[in-house]
Design a protein around this motif. Structure first.
Motif, PDB file in Angstrom:
ATOM      1  N   ARG A 196       0.810  -1.215   0.000  1.00 21.61           N
ATOM      2  CA  ARG A 196       0.000   0.000   0.000  1.00 21.61           C
ATOM      3  C   ARG A 196       0.846   1.269   0.000  1.00 21.61           C
ATOM      4  NH1 ARG A 196      -4.648  -0.191   4.333  1.00 21.61           N
ATOM      5  NH2 ARG A 196      -5.423   1.456   2.960  1.00 21.61           N
ATOM      6  N   LEU A 197       2.163   1.118   0.114  1.00 21.76           N
ATOM      7  CA  LEU A 197       3.031   2.294   0.191  1.00 21.76           C
ATOM      8  C   LEU A 197       3.982   2.418  -0.989  1.00 21.76           C
ATOM      9  CD1 LEU A 197       3.943   2.350   3.997  1.00 21.76           C
ATOM     10  CD2 LEU A 197       2.060   3.499   2.809  1.00 21.76           C
ATOM     11  N   ALA A 198       4.416   1.309  -1.566  1.00 22.57           N
ATOM     12  CA  ALA A 198       5.374   1.386  -2.689  1.00 22.57           C
ATOM     13  C   ALA A 198       5.514   0.013  -3.318  1.00 22.57           C
ATOM     14  CB  ALA A 198       6.735   1.895  -2.212  1.00 22.57           C
ATOM     15  N   GLY A 199       6.241  -0.027  -4.427  1.00 16.51           N
ATOM     16  CA  GLY A 199       6.513  -1.293  -5.084  1.00 16.51           C
ATOM     17  C   GLY A 199       7.675  -2.028  -4.427  1.00 16.51           C
ATOM     18  N   LYS A 200       8.007  -3.187  -4.959  1.00 14.92           N
ATOM     19  CA  LYS A 200       9.096  -3.997  -4.419  1.00 14.92           C
ATOM     20  C   LYS A 200      10.454  -3.409  -4.824  1.00 14.92           C
ATOM     21  CE  LYS A 200       6.339  -8.193  -5.134  1.00 14.92           C
ATOM     22  NZ  LYS A 200       6.270  -9.473  -5.868  1.00 14.92           N
ATOM     23  N   VAL A 220      -1.160   1.688  10.405  1.00 13.02           N
ATOM     24  CA  VAL A 220      -0.168   0.624  10.338  1.00 13.02           C
ATOM     25  C   VAL A 220      -0.312  -0.082   8.996  1.00 13.02           C
ATOM     26  CG1 VAL A 220       0.744  -1.464  11.415  1.00 13.02           C
ATOM     27  CG2 VAL A 220      -0.303   0.312  12.835  1.00 13.02           C
ATOM     28  N   TYR A 221       0.785  -0.211   8.278  1.00 12.00           N
ATOM     29  CA  TYR A 221       0.784  -0.843   6.967  1.00 12.00           C
ATOM     30  C   TYR A 221       1.700  -2.058   7.006  1.00 12.00           C
ATOM     31  CZ  TYR A 221      -1.410   3.525   5.673  1.00 12.00           C
ATOM     32  OH  TYR A 221      -2.261   4.589   5.614  1.00 12.00           O
ATOM     33  N   TYR A 241       4.686   2.026  10.632  1.00 17.88           N
ATOM     34  CA  TYR A 241       3.789   2.857  11.425  1.00 17.88           C
ATOM     35  C   TYR A 241       3.875   4.286  10.887  1.00 17.88           C
ATOM     36  CZ  TYR A 241       3.421  -0.931  14.838  1.00 17.88           C
ATOM     37  OH  TYR A 241       3.184  -2.147  15.448  1.00 17.88           O
ATOM     38  N   VAL A 242       2.788   4.753  10.308  1.00 13.39           N
ATOM     39  CA  VAL A 242       2.730   6.118   9.809  1.00 13.39           C
ATOM     40  C   VAL A 242       2.109   6.975  10.909  1.00 13.39           C
ATOM     41  CG1 VAL A 242       1.855   7.653   8.026  1.00 13.39           C
ATOM     42  CG2 VAL A 242       2.533   5.308   7.433  1.00 13.39           C
ATOM     43  N   ASP A 243       2.928   7.828  11.516  1.00 10.16           N
ATOM     44  CA  ASP A 243       2.510   8.637  12.654  1.00 10.16           C
ATOM     45  C   ASP A 243       2.245  10.075  12.220  1.00 10.16           C
ATOM     46  OD1 ASP A 243       3.035   6.389  14.273  1.00 10.16           O
ATOM     47  OD2 ASP A 243       5.134   6.991  14.520  1.00 10.16           O
ATOM     48  N   SER A 244       1.491  10.775  13.046  1.00  6.55           N
ATOM     49  CA  SER A 244       1.379  12.222  12.859  1.00  6.55           C
ATOM     50  C   SER A 244       2.736  12.838  13.186  1.00  6.55           C
ATOM     51  CB  SER A 244       0.301  12.788  13.779  1.00  6.55           C
ATOM     52  OG  SER A 244       0.694  12.650  15.143  1.00  6.55           O
ATOM     53  N   PRO A 245       3.026  14.054  12.724  1.00  7.77           N
ATOM     54  CA  PRO A 245       4.327  14.672  13.037  1.00  7.77           C
ATOM     55  C   PRO A 245       4.615  14.720  14.529  1.00  7.77           C
ATOM     56  CG  PRO A 245       3.235  15.901  11.302  1.00  7.77           C
ATOM     57  CD  PRO A 245       2.242  14.884  11.794  1.00  7.77           C
ATOM     58  N   GLU A 246       3.591  15.008  15.327  1.00  8.91           N
ATOM     59  CA  GLU A 246       3.793  15.065  16.777  1.00  8.91           C
ATOM     60  C   GLU A 246       4.128  13.688  17.339  1.00  8.91           C
ATOM     61  OE1 GLU A 246       1.559  18.263  15.112  1.00  8.91           O
ATOM     62  OE2 GLU A 246       1.069  16.133  15.189  1.00  8.91           O
ATOM     63  N   GLN A 247       3.377  12.676  16.912  1.00 10.43           N
ATOM     64  CA  GLN A 247       3.645  11.317  17.378  1.00 10.43           C
ATOM     65  C   GLN A 247       5.023  10.851  16.948  1.00 10.43           C
ATOM     66  OE1 GLN A 247       0.277   9.405  15.512  1.00 10.43           O
ATOM     67  NE2 GLN A 247      -0.811   9.197  17.467  1.00 10.43           N
TER      68      GLN A 247
END
Length: 354
Positions: A196-200, A220-221, A241-247
């Motif tokens: 879901r984020l990029a190719g191999k 979470v991906y 884990y894609v977090d907000s900038p603060e997280q």
């Protein structure tokens, strides 16, 4: 009798076509249907990153063109089968043969060439846009190293080292913060893939490759190694884990801290430092400085152990240390053969590594 055989033959053909269509619809349902839950099987048809969006659009174009070709060919086959099937008055003689049609030969030569040319050009454009994308100021830099059978993630500019669970900030379109990754391998071929984020992209010994992701939504991906790398290839999992900038900033600050020295777990620390654990693992503030296994400084901040093969709980940790093959048969981590008392003390110490 001949009519009955023809009827059975036609029914069998129709049944085969029906099975084929049902399989196609089921595949489409699996690709496009179901809840958008990261815990489900990752799908390239639910992109959440700029590179994945480009790959998705290219995939849909290819599927549209090839689907149209399939529909035309399938329709012509059905038409030919139904119109020219053997009739009751067929005398078995070969029908007249027609040779030489410049128009037909030109059509079935030029049209496929044009289709292949279009697919080549759009594919080359997407490859160029992904591989040659400029790195903007403020991008996060990560070095990913593939091991048998786990992932090492290093943030050189931030001074952070972790394993198996990659943390990155979500990218705001007004202030893009993509994550650029340098990929290498410590042993054999691996392949980094989060659909879901990029190719191999492969991780190859003695070679450095690059890729980047730009997530649009927090969450979470799931991904894993996509190149067979040995016995436990199937369990070489990873989480992004894609977090907000603060997280993300809070996570970085926590990861920078050294391991907390807890007096109540001193016995477990002594067990750790006097066994072969220190040869493979690192814990900041201790004599352990191994690189063969994951850095354990903040072990309990991770949701999983054994590269995503088991949840990170004291019970699973105990099983993992006592007998790694119980979770990952063929794992390169040896069973430490600790007594029950030492094992309990070691688990108590590892629980303090947050």
């Amino acid at each position: 009798m001949r009519y009955g055989e023809q009827a059975r033959w036609l029914v069998s053909k129709i049944a085969g076509i029906g099975v084929l269509i049902a399989g196609f619809l089921l595949a489409a349902r699996l690709c496009f249907g179901g809840p958008a839950d990261p815990s489900q099987i990752p799908s390239i048809f639910k992109p959440q990153s700029t590179p994945a969006d480009s790959i998705f659009r290219l995939s849909m174009l290819v599927l549209t063109i090839t689907g149209a070709i399939f529909a035309v060919v399938f329709s012509l086959l059905v038409y030919a089968i139904s119109k020219y099937r053997r009739g009751g008055d067929d005398d078995g003689r070969e029908p007249p043969q027609v040779y030489g049609s410049n128009q037909v030969e030109l059509a079935w030569t030029v049209i496929p060439v044009l289709i292949v040319l279009v697919l080549f050009l759009v594919t080359a454009r997407v490859i160029h846009s992904i591989q040659d994308a400029p790195q903007p100021p403020g991008a996060i830099e990560v070095v990913a190293i593939g091991h048998q059978f786990w992932w090492e993630f290093r943030y050189p500019a931030l001074g952070v080292v972790t394993a198996n669970e990659l943390h990155v900030p979500v990218s705001d379109p007004s202030h893009p913060t993509p994550t650029f990754m340098t990929l290498s391998s410590a042993d054999t071929d691996h392949s980094f893939w989060v659909p879901r984020l990029a190719g191999k992209t492969d991780l190859i010994p003695n070679r450095v490759n690059h890729m980047w992701i730009e997530p649009h939504e927090t969450g979470v991906y799931l991904g894993q190694c996509a190149q067979y790398c040995g016995t436990q290839h199937a369990k070489m999992l990873l989480r992004v884990y894609v977090d907000s900038p603060e997280q993300f900033n809070r996570w970085v600050q926590e990861e920078k801290k050294p391991a907390v020295l807890n007096g109540s777990a001193e016995q477990g620390r002594q067990v750790f430092e006097t066994t072969a654990c220190v040869n493979c693992h690192a814990i900041s503030g201790t004599v352990a400085d191994g690189r063969f296994g994951p850095d354990l400084t903040h072990l309990m901040s991770r949701d999983t152990i054994a590269s995503g093969a088991a949840p990170n709980t004291p019970e699973q940790l105990k099983v993992w240390i006592r007998n790694p093959d119980a979770i990952k048969p063929g794992s390169l981590m040896p069973a430490m053969q600790l007594s029950e008392k030492d094992l309990d003390a070691l688990i108590a110490y590892l629980e303090t590594l947050r």
